[in-house]
Design a protein around this motif. Sequence first.
Motif, PDB file in Angstrom:
ATOM      1  N   ALA A  43      88.942   6.651 -33.767  1.00  0.00           N
ATOM      2  CA  ALA A  43      89.012   6.949 -35.200  1.00  0.00           C
ATOM      3  C   ALA A  43      87.627   7.144 -35.794  1.00  0.00           C
ATOM      4  O   ALA A  43      87.396   8.099 -36.555  1.00  0.00           O
ATOM      5  N   PHE A  44      86.695   6.277 -35.450  1.00  0.00           N
ATOM      6  CA  PHE A  44      85.361   6.378 -36.034  1.00  0.00           C
ATOM      7  C   PHE A  44      84.550   7.518 -35.419  1.00  0.00           C
ATOM      8  O   PHE A  44      83.635   8.042 -36.069  1.00  0.00           O
ATOM      9  N   THR A  45      84.863   7.912 -34.195  1.00  0.00           N
ATOM     10  CA  THR A  45      84.225   9.094 -33.628  1.00  0.00           C
ATOM     11  C   THR A  45      84.642  10.335 -34.402  1.00  0.00           C
ATOM     12  O   THR A  45      83.801  11.175 -34.781  1.00  0.00           O
ATOM     13  N   LYS A  46      85.941  10.458 -34.654  1.00  0.00           N
ATOM     14  CA  LYS A  46      86.436  11.583 -35.448  1.00  0.00           C
ATOM     15  C   LYS A  46      85.887  11.519 -36.864  1.00  0.00           C
ATOM     16  O   LYS A  46      85.480  12.540 -37.438  1.00  0.00           O
ATOM     17  N   ARG A  47      85.822  10.336 -37.415  1.00  0.00           N
ATOM     18  CA  ARG A  47      85.322  10.140 -38.777  1.00  0.00           C
ATOM     19  C   ARG A  47      83.855  10.573 -38.876  1.00  0.00           C
ATOM     20  O   ARG A  47      83.463  11.278 -39.818  1.00  0.00           O
ATOM     21  N   ALA A  48      83.049  10.172 -37.902  1.00  0.00           N
ATOM     22  CA  ALA A  48      81.627  10.533 -37.913  1.00  0.00           C
ATOM     23  C   ALA A  48      81.446  12.039 -37.804  1.00  0.00           C
ATOM     24  O   ALA A  48      80.558  12.618 -38.442  1.00  0.00           O
ATOM     25  N   GLN A  49      82.297  12.688 -36.989  1.00  0.00           N
ATOM     26  CA  GLN A  49      82.214  14.144 -36.866  1.00  0.00           C
ATOM     27  C   GLN A  49      82.509  14.831 -38.200  1.00  0.00           C
ATOM     28  O   GLN A  49      81.836  15.793 -38.575  1.00  0.00           O
ATOM     29  N   CYS A  50      83.514  14.313 -38.907  1.00  0.00           N
ATOM     30  CA  CYS A  50      83.884  14.918 -40.188  1.00  0.00           C
ATOM     31  C   CYS A  50      82.794  14.698 -41.238  1.00  0.00           C
ATOM     32  O   CYS A  50      82.419  15.624 -41.966  1.00  0.00           O
ATOM     33  N   LEU A  51      82.289  13.474 -41.306  1.00  0.00           N
ATOM     34  CA  LEU A  51      81.300  13.155 -42.328  1.00  0.00           C
ATOM     35  C   LEU A  51      79.956  13.839 -42.063  1.00  0.00           C
ATOM     36  O   LEU A  51      79.135  13.973 -42.975  1.00  0.00           O
ATOM     37  N   ALA A  52      79.727  14.260 -40.812  1.00  0.00           N
ATOM     38  CA  ALA A  52      78.484  14.957 -40.487  1.00  0.00           C
ATOM     39  C   ALA A  52      78.501  16.400 -40.977  1.00  0.00           C
ATOM     40  O   ALA A  52      77.441  17.042 -41.062  1.00  0.00           O
ATOM     41  N   LEU A  53      79.676  16.911 -41.308  1.00  0.00           N
ATOM     42  CA  LEU A  53      79.770  18.286 -41.807  1.00  0.00           C
ATOM     43  C   LEU A  53      79.309  18.354 -43.252  1.00  0.00           C
ATOM     44  O   LEU A  53      79.462  17.392 -44.008  1.00  0.00           O
ATOM     45  N   PRO A  54      78.727  19.475 -43.663  1.00  0.00           N
ATOM     46  CA  PRO A  54      78.328  19.608 -45.072  1.00  0.00           C
ATOM     47  C   PRO A  54      79.564  19.660 -45.963  1.00  0.00           C
ATOM     48  O   PRO A  54      80.667  20.035 -45.532  1.00  0.00           O
ATOM     49  N   LEU A  55      79.393  19.269 -47.203  1.00  0.00           N
ATOM     50  CA  LEU A  55      80.493  19.319 -48.154  1.00  0.00           C
ATOM     51  C   LEU A  55      81.028  20.745 -48.257  1.00  0.00           C
ATOM     52  O   LEU A  55      80.257  21.701 -48.362  1.00  0.00           O
ATOM     53  N   GLY A  56      82.341  20.861 -48.187  1.00  0.00           N
ATOM     54  CA  GLY A  56      82.945  22.189 -48.238  1.00  0.00           C
ATOM     55  C   GLY A  56      84.293  22.189 -47.550  1.00  0.00           C
ATOM     56  O   GLY A  56      84.852  21.138 -47.213  1.00  0.00           O
ATOM     57  N   ASP A  57      84.813  23.384 -47.313  1.00  0.00           N
ATOM     58  CA  ASP A  57      86.156  23.520 -46.750  1.00  0.00           C
ATOM     59  C   ASP A  57      86.260  22.931 -45.350  1.00  0.00           C
ATOM     60  O   ASP A  57      87.272  22.318 -44.999  1.00  0.00           O
ATOM     61  N   ALA A  58      85.233  23.124 -44.538  1.00  0.00           N
ATOM     62  CA  ALA A  58      85.291  22.629 -43.157  1.00  0.00           C
ATOM     63  C   ALA A  58      85.402  21.105 -43.127  1.00  0.00           C
ATOM     64  O   ALA A  58      86.199  20.539 -42.369  1.00  0.00           O
ATOM     65  N   ARG A  59      84.620  20.457 -43.966  1.00  0.00           N
ATOM     66  CA  ARG A  59      84.683  18.989 -44.009  1.00  0.00           C
ATOM     67  C   ARG A  59      86.009  18.525 -44.585  1.00  0.00           C
ATOM     68  O   ARG A  59      86.601  17.552 -44.079  1.00  0.00           O
ATOM     69  N   THR A  60      86.505  19.201 -45.600  1.00  0.00           N
ATOM     70  CA  THR A  60      87.790  18.828 -46.193  1.00  0.00           C
ATOM     71  C   THR A  60      88.913  18.953 -45.176  1.00  0.00           C
ATOM     72  O   THR A  60      89.779  18.073 -45.067  1.00  0.00           O
ATOM     73  N   LYS A  61      88.900  20.035 -44.394  1.00  0.00           N
ATOM     74  CA  LYS A  61      89.927  20.233 -43.381  1.00  0.00           C
ATOM     75  C   LYS A  61      89.837  19.164 -42.307  1.00  0.00           C
ATOM     76  O   LYS A  61      90.862  18.634 -41.844  1.00  0.00           O
ATOM     77  N   CYS A  62      88.633  18.810 -41.908  1.00  0.00           N
ATOM     78  CA  CYS A  62      88.443  17.787 -40.880  1.00  0.00           C
ATOM     79  C   CYS A  62      88.941  16.428 -41.351  1.00  0.00           C
ATOM     80  O   CYS A  62      89.615  15.706 -40.619  1.00  0.00           O
ATOM     81  N   CYS A  63      88.641  16.112 -42.594  1.00  0.00           N
ATOM     82  CA  CYS A  63      89.025  14.803 -43.137  1.00  0.00           C
ATOM     83  C   CYS A  63      90.508  14.715 -43.483  1.00  0.00           C
ATOM     84  O   CYS A  63      91.044  13.619 -43.656  1.00  0.00           O
ATOM     85  N   SER A  64      91.168  15.866 -43.591  1.00  0.00           N
ATOM     86  CA  SER A  64      92.566  15.874 -44.014  1.00  0.00           C
ATOM     87  C   SER A  64      93.535  15.646 -42.872  1.00  0.00           C
ATOM     88  O   SER A  64      94.748  15.798 -43.049  1.00  0.00           O
ATOM     89  N   VAL A  65      93.007  15.292 -41.681  1.00  0.00           N
ATOM     90  CA  VAL A  65      93.904  14.975 -40.569  1.00  0.00           C
ATOM     91  C   VAL A  65      94.899  13.912 -41.008  1.00  0.00           C
ATOM     92  O   VAL A  65      96.083  13.991 -40.722  1.00  0.00           O
ATOM     93  N   TYR A  66      94.429  12.899 -41.700  1.00  0.00           N
ATOM     94  CA  TYR A  66      95.313  11.941 -42.367  1.00  0.00           C
ATOM     95  C   TYR A  66      94.516  11.237 -43.454  1.00  0.00           C
ATOM     96  O   TYR A  66      93.299  11.093 -43.371  1.00  0.00           O
ATOM     97  N   PHE A  67      95.225  10.809 -44.469  1.00  0.00           N
ATOM     98  CA  PHE A  67      94.580  10.201 -45.627  1.00  0.00           C
ATOM     99  C   PHE A  67      93.839   8.929 -45.223  1.00  0.00           C
ATOM    100  O   PHE A  67      94.354   8.086 -44.500  1.00  0.00           O
ATOM    101  N   GLY A  68      92.607   8.781 -45.688  1.00  0.00           N
ATOM    102  CA  GLY A  68      91.829   7.580 -45.430  1.00  0.00           C
ATOM    103  C   GLY A  68      90.779   7.736 -44.358  1.00  0.00           C
ATOM    104  O   GLY A  68      89.877   6.903 -44.247  1.00  0.00           O
ATOM    105  N   LEU A  69      90.882   8.797 -43.551  1.00  0.00           N
ATOM    106  CA  LEU A  69      89.950   8.951 -42.435  1.00  0.00           C
ATOM    107  C   LEU A  69      88.500   8.975 -42.900  1.00  0.00           C
ATOM    108  O   LEU A  69      87.630   8.374 -42.279  1.00  0.00           O
ATOM    109  N   CYS A  70      88.222   9.649 -44.010  1.00  0.00           N
ATOM    110  CA  CYS A  70      86.843   9.779 -44.485  1.00  0.00           C
ATOM    111  C   CYS A  70      86.557   8.902 -45.703  1.00  0.00           C
ATOM    112  O   CYS A  70      85.552   9.138 -46.406  1.00  0.00           O
TER     113      CYS A  70
END
Length: 259
Positions: A68-95
């Motif tokens: 979970a935290f590996t996926k979370r770190a990957q998402c949070l490393a992305l710049p703010l925008g659609d790509a990060r939103t899509k990554c974090c939207s795998v399920y609520f709370g991940l980011c």
Amino acid sequence: MALGDKCQGYIRMLLAFLGTIFLLAGIALQFVAAGNLYGIRLGSLCKAHSGSEELSDRTSFNAFIDAAFTKRAQCLALPLGDARTKCCSVYFGLCARPDVPTRADLDKLDPIPKMEILTTVVGVFMSVYDPSSYDRANPEFWCKNCPNDWRKNCPFDPVDSDNTTSGVQVDKVCDCPGGQLSKTGVPFWATITDNQLATRYLLCSDKADVYEEWANAIFPEWDQADLSQVRQRFEAKCWQGKGSIGYILTAGPRPSPLP
């Protein structure tokens, strides 16, 4: 004393004796009923969920949290925008709580905020919405292994598939953090969406064993006394959650105050 009076006395004593026997037998049967109703082994749920009776343990929980935290770190490393939103939207709370991006940062916190943040990050996937509701978690929490189905256990590495037919197993499935996927063809069953009903009748001691493993994974520095105390509190809360039916069945009949 007349013979008829003596017979009536014997009959009353016999009836009183039989009444006592039946009362004790009723109490014993109600204890048995309570044990059967609220004594379903947790392995039975996991067998239906994934085809395996194996329960989650410290090792599988650590693998699950790390994934979970590996996926979370990957998402949070992305710049703010659609790509990060899509990554974090795998399920609520991940980011949630981006100020604690990695598990190493999480481990620096005190126990209460540590449990709160961890529950926020992974709890939704397990149907746990606050640190006091782990007794109502879904099979993803209790069971070590996962069904061979991409829709049920892919929060960290979603599989691209157009196959949305209910009950269909696909060749390309995600990993099962800390466990194994069921073999192709092994049946699994959808559990009721109300997880409180799905797990209400399970043996509290089995659930407490798994919760102790969860606490051991989160707080490896705790000694056995600390873990045993957490386990006892969880098991007591589990029994309290059984409700009035469990009390009635366990306590048995009570004498009526009416004559």
